[in-house]
Design a protein around this motif. Structure first.
Motif, short mmCIF file in Angstrom:
data_model
loop_
_atom_site.label_atom_id
_atom_site.label_comp_id
_atom_site.label_asym_id
_atom_site.label_seq_id
_atom_site.Cartn_x
_atom_site.Cartn_y
_atom_site.Cartn_z
N TRP A 109 -16.88 -7.23 -12.19
CA TRP A 109 -17.24 -6.77 -10.86
C TRP A 109 -15.99 -6.72 -9.99
O TRP A 109 -15.09 -7.56 -10.13
N TYR A 110 -15.94 -5.76 -9.07
CA TYR A 110 -14.75 -5.53 -8.28
C TYR A 110 -15.06 -5.50 -6.79
O TYR A 110 -16.02 -4.85 -6.36
N GLY A 111 -14.21 -6.17 -6.02
CA GLY A 111 -14.27 -6.05 -4.58
C GLY A 111 -13.57 -4.77 -4.15
O GLY A 111 -13.00 -4.05 -4.98
N ASP A 112 -13.58 -4.47 -2.87
CA ASP A 112 -12.94 -3.26 -2.36
C ASP A 112 -11.47 -3.53 -2.02
O ASP A 112 -11.12 -4.60 -1.53
N ASN A 113 -10.65 -2.52 -2.28
CA ASN A 113 -9.27 -2.53 -1.81
C ASN A 113 -9.23 -1.68 -0.54
O ASN A 113 -9.34 -0.46 -0.61
N THR A 114 -9.10 -2.34 0.59
CA THR A 114 -9.16 -1.63 1.87
C THR A 114 -7.82 -1.05 2.29
O THR A 114 -7.73 -0.40 3.33
N HIS A 115 -6.78 -1.29 1.49
CA HIS A 115 -5.45 -0.75 1.81
C HIS A 115 -4.86 -0.06 0.58
O HIS A 115 -3.75 -0.34 0.16
N HIS A 116 -5.63 0.86 0.02
CA HIS A 116 -5.18 1.57 -1.18
C HIS A 116 -4.08 2.55 -0.81
O HIS A 116 -3.98 3.02 0.33
N SER A 117 -3.22 2.87 -1.80
CA SER A 117 -2.09 3.76 -1.54
C SER A 117 -2.53 5.17 -1.17
O SER A 117 -1.76 5.93 -0.58
N SER A 118 -3.76 5.53 -1.50
CA SER A 118 -4.28 6.86 -1.14
C SER A 118 -4.61 6.95 0.35
O SER A 118 -4.85 8.04 0.87
N GLY A 119 -4.63 5.77 1.03
CA GLY A 119 -4.99 5.75 2.44
C GLY A 119 -6.48 5.57 2.65
O GLY A 119 -6.95 5.51 3.80
N LEU A 120 -7.25 5.48 1.56
CA LEU A 120 -8.69 5.33 1.64
C LEU A 120 -9.11 3.97 1.10
O LEU A 120 -8.32 3.26 0.48
N ARG A 121 -10.34 3.58 1.36
CA ARG A 121 -10.91 2.37 0.76
C ARG A 121 -11.19 2.66 -0.71
O ARG A 121 -11.91 3.61 -1.04
N TYR A 122 -10.63 1.84 -1.62
CA TYR A 122 -10.84 2.05 -3.05
C TYR A 122 -11.99 1.16 -3.52
O TYR A 122 -11.95 -0.06 -3.38
N LYS B 193 0.81 -1.22 0.00
CA LYS B 193 0.00 0.00 0.00
C LYS B 193 0.85 1.27 0.00
O LYS B 193 0.33 2.36 -0.28
N HIS B 194 2.12 1.16 0.30
CA HIS B 194 3.00 2.32 0.32
C HIS B 194 3.57 2.64 -1.06
O HIS B 194 4.30 3.62 -1.21
N ARG B 195 3.26 1.81 -2.05
CA ARG B 195 3.76 2.03 -3.39
C ARG B 195 2.64 2.54 -4.31
O ARG B 195 1.47 2.16 -4.16
N VAL B 196 3.02 3.40 -5.26
CA VAL B 196 2.08 3.86 -6.27
C VAL B 196 1.77 2.74 -7.25
O VAL B 196 0.63 2.52 -7.66
N LEU B 197 2.81 2.01 -7.65
CA LEU B 197 2.68 0.94 -8.64
C LEU B 197 2.72 -0.42 -7.97
O LEU B 197 3.62 -0.70 -7.18
N ASN B 198 1.75 -1.25 -8.29
CA ASN B 198 1.69 -2.61 -7.76
C ASN B 198 1.28 -3.57 -8.86
O ASN B 198 0.45 -3.25 -9.72
N ALA B 199 1.85 -4.77 -8.83
CA ALA B 199 1.45 -5.80 -9.79
C ALA B 199 0.10 -6.38 -9.42
O ALA B 199 -0.74 -6.67 -10.27
N GLY B 200 -0.13 -6.57 -8.12
CA GLY B 200 -1.42 -7.05 -7.64
C GLY B 200 -2.35 -5.90 -7.32
O GLY B 200 -1.92 -4.75 -7.23
N GLU B 201 -3.63 -6.21 -7.11
CA GLU B 201 -4.61 -5.15 -6.85
C GLU B 201 -5.25 -5.22 -5.47
O GLU B 201 -6.06 -4.37 -5.12
N ASN B 202 -4.93 -6.27 -4.68
CA ASN B 202 -5.42 -6.38 -3.32
C ASN B 202 -6.95 -6.32 -3.24
O ASN B 202 -7.54 -5.70 -2.36
N ARG B 203 -7.60 -6.98 -4.18
CA ARG B 203 -9.06 -7.06 -4.18
C ARG B 203 -9.49 -8.20 -5.10
O ARG B 203 -8.77 -8.60 -6.01
N TRP B 204 -10.68 -8.73 -4.84
CA TRP B 204 -11.24 -9.77 -5.69
C TRP B 204 -11.87 -9.14 -6.93
O TRP B 204 -12.40 -8.02 -6.87
N ARG B 205 -11.82 -9.87 -8.04
CA ARG B 205 -12.49 -9.44 -9.27
C ARG B 205 -13.17 -10.65 -9.92
O ARG B 205 -12.66 -11.77 -9.82
N ALA B 206 -14.29 -10.41 -10.58
CA ALA B 206 -15.02 -11.46 -11.29
C ALA B 206 -15.43 -10.93 -12.65
O ALA B 206 -15.86 -9.78 -12.78
#
Length: 200
Positions: free
Chosen positions: A177-190, A140-153
């Motif tokens: 459809w997208y799940g939530d990323n609760t540890h987004h780099s912005s510090g907010l729930r994405y 979550k401290h990086r701007v760029l990530n290979a993973g997205e830390n959320r479920w997708r369908a």
């Protein structure tokens, strides 16, 4: 514009752009092979995306896909596993590389069934269901990530029709459809609403 402010603006656009790879459909993806066929495919792609304020996102993707053709309810079907690797870098307007990341992305698990498999008329209709769990590298401290830390369908409908020798028309439509990323780099729930895409 300062380096930190420029990067902060760019990050707002990096996350949505990461979804573009979901909609990539490669030639002959919806051509059904004979049941019992095992196939391993290697994909490679390079992409440069222009962001606001002359920032540039550079992306390189390498993916290995394993698939097995079978039959389901009397129809040709397949199951597949895709493991992607992504290298990305964010170049600011002044030419400075702000950040770079290289890692394994989220695993993809999918299955396709062909309601229409007409080899005489050379027309095919496939329906694909894909689940993408958050298995890739994420910080979550990086701007760029290979993973997205959320479920997708994803649910994809693909049509392939041979028009003439060496001429093939392909069309795919997709709902995601997208799940939530609760540890987004912005510090907010994405959060992200469901999306629709069509490619041909």
């Amino acid at each position: 514009m300062s380096k930190s402010l420029s990067a902060a603006i760019a990050v707002l656009f990096v996350a949505p752009l990461a979804q573009a790879a979901i909609n990539d459909v490669y030639p002959a993806d919806y051509y059904p092979l004979d049941p019992g066929t095992q196939l391993f495919t290697l994909y490679s792609a390079d992409r440069d995306v222009q962001l606001p304020h002359n920032n540039t996102l550079h992306m390189q993707t390498l993916a290995v896909r394993g698939s097995y053709m079978t039959e389901l309810w009397g129809k040709t079907a397949n199951v597949m596993v895709v493991l992607p690797w992504v290298k990305s870098s964010l170049e600011l307007a002044n030419g400075v590389e702000y950040q770079q990341n290289s890692a394994i992305a989220d695993l993809r698990l999918g299955a396709t069934i062909w309601p229409i498999n007409d080899k005489i008329a050379e027309r095919y209709l496939g329906l694909t269901a894909t689940i993408i769990p958050p298995t890739g590298s994420y910080d979550k401290h990086r701007v760029l990530n290979a993973g997205e830390n959320r479920w997708r369908a994803l649910l994809t409908l693909g049509w392939q029709q041979t028009l003439a020798p060496k001429w093939v028309f392909e069309l795919s439509q997709e709902l995601a459809w997208y799940g939530d990323n609760t540890h987004h780099s912005s510090g907010l729930r994405y959060q992200q609403a469901a999306t629709y895409a069509a490619t041909s």
